[in-house]
Structures are given as C-alpha cells and as structure tokens.
Enzyme design. Structure first.
Site, PDB file in Angstrom:
ATOM      1  N   LYS A   1       0.846  -1.205   0.000  1.00 28.44           N
ATOM      2  CA  LYS A   1       0.000   0.000   0.000  1.00 28.44           C
ATOM      3  C   LYS A   1       0.880   1.253   0.000  1.00 28.44           C
ATOM      4  O   LYS A   1       2.070   1.181   0.298  1.00 28.44           O
ATOM      5  CB  LYS A   1      -0.904  -0.008   1.234  1.00 28.44           C
ATOM      6  CG  LYS A   1      -0.138   0.037   2.559  1.00 28.44           C
ATOM      7  CD  LYS A   1      -1.029  -0.232   3.767  1.00 28.44           C
ATOM      8  CE  LYS A   1      -0.225  -0.226   5.050  1.00 28.44           C
ATOM      9  NZ  LYS A   1      -1.033  -0.659   6.213  1.00 28.44           N
TER      10      LYS A   1
ATOM     11  N   ARG B   1     -10.703   0.030  14.664  1.00 28.45           N
ATOM     12  CA  ARG B   1     -10.609   0.741  13.374  1.00 28.45           C
ATOM     13  C   ARG B   1     -11.634   0.094  12.450  1.00 28.45           C
ATOM     14  O   ARG B   1     -12.795   0.005  12.808  1.00 28.45           O
ATOM     15  CB  ARG B   1      -9.176   0.651  12.801  1.00 28.45           C
ATOM     16  CG  ARG B   1      -8.111   1.143  13.783  1.00 28.45           C
ATOM     17  CD  ARG B   1      -6.804   1.465  13.117  1.00 28.45           C
ATOM     18  NE  ARG B   1      -6.323   0.423  12.199  1.00 28.45           N
ATOM     19  CZ  ARG B   1      -5.117   0.399  11.656  1.00 28.45           C
ATOM     20  NH1 ARG B   1      -4.260   1.352  11.943  1.00 28.45           N
ATOM     21  NH2 ARG B   1      -4.754  -0.562  10.842  1.00 28.45           N
TER      22      ARG B   1
ATOM     23  N   TYR C   1      16.811  29.491   7.131  1.00 28.41           N
ATOM     24  CA  TYR C   1      15.800  30.355   7.721  1.00 28.41           C
ATOM     25  C   TYR C   1      15.999  30.566   9.228  1.00 28.41           C
ATOM     26  O   TYR C   1      16.310  29.640   9.953  1.00 28.41           O
ATOM     27  CB  TYR C   1      14.408  29.759   7.497  1.00 28.41           C
ATOM     28  CG  TYR C   1      13.964  29.807   6.056  1.00 28.41           C
ATOM     29  CD1 TYR C   1      13.898  31.025   5.378  1.00 28.41           C
ATOM     30  CD2 TYR C   1      13.636  28.646   5.382  1.00 28.41           C
ATOM     31  CE1 TYR C   1      13.504  31.071   4.044  1.00 28.41           C
ATOM     32  CE2 TYR C   1      13.227  28.686   4.050  1.00 28.41           C
ATOM     33  CZ  TYR C   1      13.163  29.899   3.387  1.00 28.41           C
ATOM     34  OH  TYR C   1      12.770  29.951   2.080  1.00 28.41           O
TER      35      TYR C   1
ATOM     36  N   MET D   1      11.937  23.870   1.962  1.00 26.83           N
ATOM     37  CA  MET D   1      11.078  23.069   1.086  1.00 26.83           C
ATOM     38  C   MET D   1      11.881  22.214   0.109  1.00 26.83           C
ATOM     39  O   MET D   1      11.529  21.063  -0.163  1.00 26.83           O
ATOM     40  CB  MET D   1      10.116  23.984   0.313  1.00 26.83           C
ATOM     41  CG  MET D   1       9.068  23.209  -0.472  1.00 26.83           C
ATOM     42  SD  MET D   1       7.966  24.253  -1.411  1.00 26.83           S
ATOM     43  CE  MET D   1       7.012  25.029  -0.115  1.00 26.83           C
TER      44      MET D   1
HETATM   45  C1  LIG Z   1      -0.255  -1.713   6.810  1.00 21.91           C
HETATM   46  C2  LIG Z   1      -0.852  -2.975   7.232  1.00 21.91           C
HETATM   47  C3  LIG Z   1      -0.061  -4.124   7.419  1.00 21.91           C
HETATM   48  C4  LIG Z   1       1.449  -4.106   7.366  1.00 21.91           C
HETATM   49  O1  LIG Z   1       1.971  -3.686   8.605  1.00 21.91           O
HETATM   50  P1  LIG Z   1       3.546  -3.691   8.914  1.00 21.91           P
HETATM   51  O2  LIG Z   1       3.641  -3.283  10.328  1.00 21.91           O
HETATM   52  O3  LIG Z   1       4.131  -2.665   7.982  1.00 21.91           O
HETATM   53  O4  LIG Z   1       4.039  -5.050   8.629  1.00 21.91           O
HETATM   54  C5  LIG Z   1      -0.703  -5.307   7.687  1.00 21.91           C
HETATM   55  N1  LIG Z   1      -2.047  -5.371   7.799  1.00 21.91           N
HETATM   56  C6  LIG Z   1      -2.833  -4.286   7.654  1.00 21.91           C
HETATM   57  C7  LIG Z   1      -4.309  -4.425   7.821  1.00 21.91           C
HETATM   58  C8  LIG Z   1      -2.275  -3.056   7.393  1.00 21.91           C
HETATM   59  O5  LIG Z   1      -3.060  -1.969   7.266  1.00 21.91           O
END
Ligand SMILES: *Cc1c(COP(=O)(O)O)cnc(C)c1O
EC number: 5.1.1.1
Length: 369
Positions: A35, A132, A262, A310
């Site tokens: 992801k 969640r 800055y 930036m």
């Molecule tokens: C992001 C995510 C993972 C991966 O988690 P890591 O700690 O990066 O291994 C696994 N399961 C779900 C549901 C997630 O959202």
C-alpha cells in the site's frame, strides 16, 4: 560516476531476500503489503520482487491501488481492505481482486457486484481490539450468517478471515488473538470455512509465533526496516531496500558567525564549509529533523545545519573536503555506513515507516537488482 541530483535507489534483491527470510522464519504464507506506493518504494516493482521472494499474495489498502497494480501487469492474488463509503465492487470483480469486508453493507455490495460465474474472493475482517475497520464484535453473528448464505448461493467466495493487532504489548496482542479465535469458532459454527486466517503484521509475525496462523501480512519487513525500537534491521536479518541520496549542489567557505538557512537557528562557530543538499520537505525530508537529521558526506556523518527548507538544506562540514557534485546519503543500509531511516525517524520524533513512505514524488526512484 555522476551522482544523481536526487534519487531514491530501491534494491529489489533486498525486497526478495527480506520476503524469503521472513517466510522461512515464520513458516507460513507471506502477504506482502505494498500500500501507499509500497511505503514509498514503488508498488509494482516491489510487488514483483516480493512474489519472486515467495510472497503468495499482495496486500494493498484500497481497490484503486490494486487496480493500479493490475494495470502495471501484476497478476496473482491481490487483497484490498479499505473502501470508500457506499463503494461498488464491480471494478474489483472485473480485475479479479480480493476484497476485505468490514461490515454487513459491504458484504451486500460485494455480493451485488460479483457475477455468478466468478464470485468475488472475500476476506472477512473482524475487529479484535484496534477499534478501526473490521466487523464490530456485536455484528459478527449477523455478518457470518449472511456470508455463509451468500457463499452457498455462489455470490461470494470466502477466501480469508482476518484481523490486525495493535502492538500494544505481548499480552494485549495475545488477547486480540483470543478474540480472533472466538471469531474463527463462530465462523466455523456458521458454516464459514475460510482457506486462510491471518492476523499478524511484521512485528507480531516476528515476536509472537502463535499469531502466525496460516499467513502473515508483512509491510515494513519487506522494506528491510525494523518495527522495533530495540532491534535494528541487521538484528532481524533484514536489509533496507531504500537509499536516499543527492548531489551536493553548492559549497561555500564562510567566516565565523555566518547564519545558515531560515531564522539563522544555526550559526557557524568558526570559519567553516557549508554544503547544500537539494532535498527538502517537499521531497519528504521532515522539517522536524532540522538541526538533527544525519547525513553521510565523503565518508563522514554530519547533522543538518539549521532549518530544512522546502527544497534544500545545509550541512556544516567544518574543514572536511567537499566538492560540488559529491554524494550526500541521508539514509540507506547502516551496514554500508549509511545513516538509517530509523535515525531520521528519531530525529523527527516519528517512526521509520513514515520516513520512507513520505519520500515525495519529485524524487526519482531507480530500481536496482
Ligand atoms: C499496513 C498494514 C499491514 C502491514 O503492517 P507492517 O507493520 O508494515 O508489517 C498489515 N495489515 C494491515 C491491515 C495493514 O493496514
């Protein structure tokens, strides 16, 4: 060799090796989580490398991410688990994605999208403590009964049952496992027989063997980073996949007292050399790490001098010999002498996940293998 202006090098062999290592360590299937553009590493290339390392499935948050992988030629099982309200699932069905289902309404929407000839693969997600997404415990009975009915009439195919743990503590994660087992028993009683049950992400997969079940969802471990405060990548047998570097864009010799960047929060204590690194918070270098983030230049480590801007920041290298075009490495593989993403995370009061994931679109990714 010319140093690139800015670049994140992605070592795909490290990705494959990390997956292979964690697969061996856990002894179960690995779902490689790509992801958020593979935590900033580039999702299609990482997905292919993770498969080469033995991942049986790819995990993404959204269907859009899964469709993007398909468009880039990634085949095999892909699971997406976070959906917009009232989303339909026709495109997911057409692309042959598997979907996580976290509510009764989602289950109905999935059933409405699937053709009888190719029912959509579903992973039922139950909430076992994180609060969640995931079906709330009070709804487990209703959702499981409906899932069983929809599978009997050929509207869905139940592939998985899953949840996610909080990494709060071993005890709390074991309590989540207990809840998960209760859901698995209810599923069994309702006639729901998933092919795989999966609970653990990287941290639990490594530290809590009883949570490994049939598969583990590995994100941060794929990228060779440690989810633990007290153990490094090398301690876990992992190799960081991303190296962030840039070419020194300007070098200036300045007298004592010279203000830097800055607000002049850094001033040269004596005559010194300042080197300009062309990476800033637009590129995902956290401004929070101003004055602290470590940079390797010419074999020596220096902290960022003053504010990260930036597009750029300055390093005060003292009398160290530095020329325009020299390489600056912000983070990479500590066994090669690079600072780590974890050190940047500490400097910015965050976690290594956020450091790599936020590296911006302006930084070209170059894959090597
Ligand atoms: C992001 C995510 C993972 C991966 O988690 P890591 O700690 O990066 O291994 C696994 N399961 C779900 C549901 C997630 O959202």
């Amino acid at each position: 060799m010319t140093v690139p202006f800015r670049e994140a090098t992605i070592d795909l062999d490290a990705v494959s090796d990390n997956v292979r290592h964690l697969r061996r360590l856990t002894g179960v299937d690995v779902i490689a989580v790509v992801k958020a553009n593979a935590y900033g590493h580039g999702s299609a290339a990482v997905a292919v490398a993770a498969r080469a390392g033995g991942a049986s499935r790819i995990g993404v948050a959204t269907i859009e991410e899964g469709l993007d992988l398909r468009r880039q030629g990634v085949n095999g099982p892909i699971l997406a688990w976070l959906h917009a309200p009232n989303r339909r699932f026709d495109d997911a069905a057409e692309a042959g994605l598997e979907v996580g289902v976290s509510s009764f309404d989602q289950l109905e929407a999935v059933a409405a999208s699937a053709s009888v000839n190719s029912p959509l693969g579903v992973h039922l997600k139950v909430d076992t403590g994180l609060s969640r997404n995931g079906v709330a415990p009070g709804d487990w009975g209703r959702v499981l009964a409906e899932a069983a009915r929809l599978e009997r009439i050929g509207r869905i195919r139940i592939v998985g049952l899953f949840s996610h743990v909080s990494n709060a503590s071993g005890d709390e994660d074991r309590a989540a496992l207990g809840e998960f087992q209760r859901a698995a028993e209810m599923a069994e009683a309702a006639g729901v027989r998933p092919e795989i049950r999966h609970l653990a992400a990287t941290a639990a997969a490594i530290d809590l063997p009883e949570t490994r079940l049939d598969a583990v969802r590995i994100g941060i471990g794929v990228y060779g980073l440690s989810p633990f405060d007290d153990r490094s990548s090398a301690d876990l047998g992992l190799r960081p996949a991303m190296t962030l570097r840039a070419a020194i864009a300007a070098v200036r010799r300045v007298p004592a007292g010279t203000g830097v960047s800055y607000s002049y929060v850094h001033r040269a204590e004596r005559e010194t050399t300042l080197a300009l690194v062309p990476l800033g918070y637009a590129d995902g270098v956290p401004r929070q790490a101003s004055g602290r983030g470590p940079v390797l230049i010419g074999g020596k480590r220096f902290p960022v001098a003053g504010r990260i801007a930036m597009d750029q920041f300055v390093v005060d290298v003292g009398d160290h010999a530095v020329s325009v075009g020299d390489e600056a490495v912000l983070f990479g593989d500590p066994t090669l002498g690079h600072p780590s993403a974890t050190e940047w995370a500490r400097a910015a009061d965050t976690i290594n996940y956020e450091i790599v994931t936020r590296i911006g679109a302006r930084v070209p990714r170059r894959t090597v293998s």
